[in-house]
Design a protein around this motif. Structure first.
Motif, PDB file in Angstrom:
ATOM      1  N   ALA A 131       3.219 -16.972  -2.596  1.00 54.10           N
ATOM      2  CA  ALA A 131       2.607 -17.659  -3.669  1.00 54.10           C
ATOM      3  C   ALA A 131       1.918 -18.922  -3.328  1.00 54.10           C
ATOM      4  N   LEU A 132       2.674 -19.602  -2.700  1.00 55.54           N
ATOM      5  CA  LEU A 132       2.262 -21.204  -2.543  1.00 55.54           C
ATOM      6  C   LEU A 132       0.827 -21.047  -1.710  1.00 55.54           C
ATOM      7  N   GLU A 139       2.245  -9.157  -1.356  1.00 59.16           N
ATOM      8  CA  GLU A 139       3.595  -8.954  -0.519  1.00 59.16           C
ATOM      9  C   GLU A 139       3.697  -7.766   0.440  1.00 59.16           C
ATOM     10  N   LYS A 140       3.095  -6.508  -0.214  1.00 61.79           N
ATOM     11  CA  LYS A 140       3.819  -5.213   0.682  1.00 61.79           C
ATOM     12  C   LYS A 140       2.413  -4.877   1.503  1.00 61.79           C
ATOM     13  N   ASN A 141       1.660  -5.537   1.596  1.00 60.07           N
ATOM     14  CA  ASN A 141       0.396  -5.468   2.290  1.00 60.07           C
ATOM     15  C   ASN A 141       0.658  -5.719   3.779  1.00 60.07           C
ATOM     16  N   THR A 142       0.131  -4.869   4.775  1.00 59.05           N
ATOM     17  CA  THR A 142       0.406  -4.794   6.212  1.00 59.05           C
ATOM     18  C   THR A 142      -0.724  -5.927   6.751  1.00 59.05           C
ATOM     19  N   PRO A 143      -0.757  -6.356   7.645  1.00 56.24           N
ATOM     20  CA  PRO A 143      -1.861  -7.005   8.226  1.00 56.24           C
ATOM     21  C   PRO A 143      -3.143  -6.209   8.311  1.00 56.24           C
ATOM     22  N   ALA A 144      -3.142  -5.101   8.703  1.00 57.03           N
ATOM     23  CA  ALA A 144      -4.216  -4.215   8.685  1.00 57.03           C
ATOM     24  C   ALA A 144      -5.041  -4.206   7.219  1.00 57.03           C
TER      25      ALA A 144
END
Length: 235
Positions: A131-132, A139-144
């Motif tokens: 959040a900062l 939060e649930k997303n992968t780098p791709a």
């Protein structure tokens, strides 16, 4: 007058022996205060990367002193240096270095996992860090599933989730376009000003260095120029 937070005193680093010997740093003296934002610059082979490796406790000087908050780091054991890294330093790299198959939150939780922190507290701290850096909801997303700029924000969240005193950034905008680079630099300025994190950043880019409060230019293993600006950049 209080002592500088970080000091190099007549510090030397020599690689190799005999005919292959290379003197990477020559009697380097520098002082960094807590809350500084320093851009470290210089051509290839100038000593800036060696300096960052020693600052990050990833390497040790051949001679001279490295003093961190009153502690002579050159006298610490490998395990003691690892503890210093773990509890006081955060690292951000040009290549992000995220685990591809894990979520943003899981990437940020890694340093806390190494500390032995419980799962519930890890989840809470990782969400706060994301959040900062402006990634609440990702939060649930992968780098791709993230842009380059978002991936670097995850890397910064991972670096600050342990509440480090010093953030070492090695070409943090090197893989980003101009707009994303500006966003990342503004985020580093914010962390420096609002959380008093000391930022030490290697960069080849003068426009990125302008965000720092101070620039140190290395040349041939020595400090060639050390400039402190009269006001914060990036405002």
């Amino acid at each position: 007058m209080s002592q500088p937070f970080i000091q190099f005193q007549n510090l030397n680093k020599i690689y190799g022996q005999g005919n292959t010997q290379f003197h990477a740093l020559h009697d380097v003296n520098l002082s960094i205060n807590q809350g500084d934002f320093v851009a470290i610059m210089g051509p290839s082979g100038s000593g800036k990367s060696t300096t960052m490796n020693i600052l990050g406790c990833l390497d040790v000087p051949t001679s001279g002193a490295y003093i961190f908050d009153g502690v002579h780091v050159e006298n610490l054991s490998r395990d003691q240096r690892a503890l210093l890294r773990r509890h006081y330093l955060g690292f951000v790299f040009q290549g992000f270095n995220l685990l591809a198959r894990t979520s943003a939150q899981e990437n940020v939780e890694l340093p806390l996992l190494y500390r032995g922190m419980g799962a519930e507290e890890r989840h809470t701290e990782a969400k706060k860090a994301l959040a900062l850096v402006g990634l609440a909801g990702w939060e649930k997303n992968t780098p791709a599933e993230l842009s380059g700029g978002q991936q670097q924000r995850v890397a910064i969240a991972r670096a600050i989730v342990t509440h480090p005193t010093v953030l070492l950034a090695d070409e943090p905008t090197g893989n980003l376009d101009t707009a994303r680079s500006k966003e990342i630099m503004e985020l580093l300025v914010q962390l420096n000003q609002e959380r008093n994190i000391t930022v030490l950043m290697v960069t080849h880019e003068p426009d990125m260095a302008e965000y720092a409060k101070r620039t140190i230019h290395f040349i041939d293993g020595q400090v060639g120029e050390d400039i402190t600006f009269q006001k914060d950049k990036g405002n």
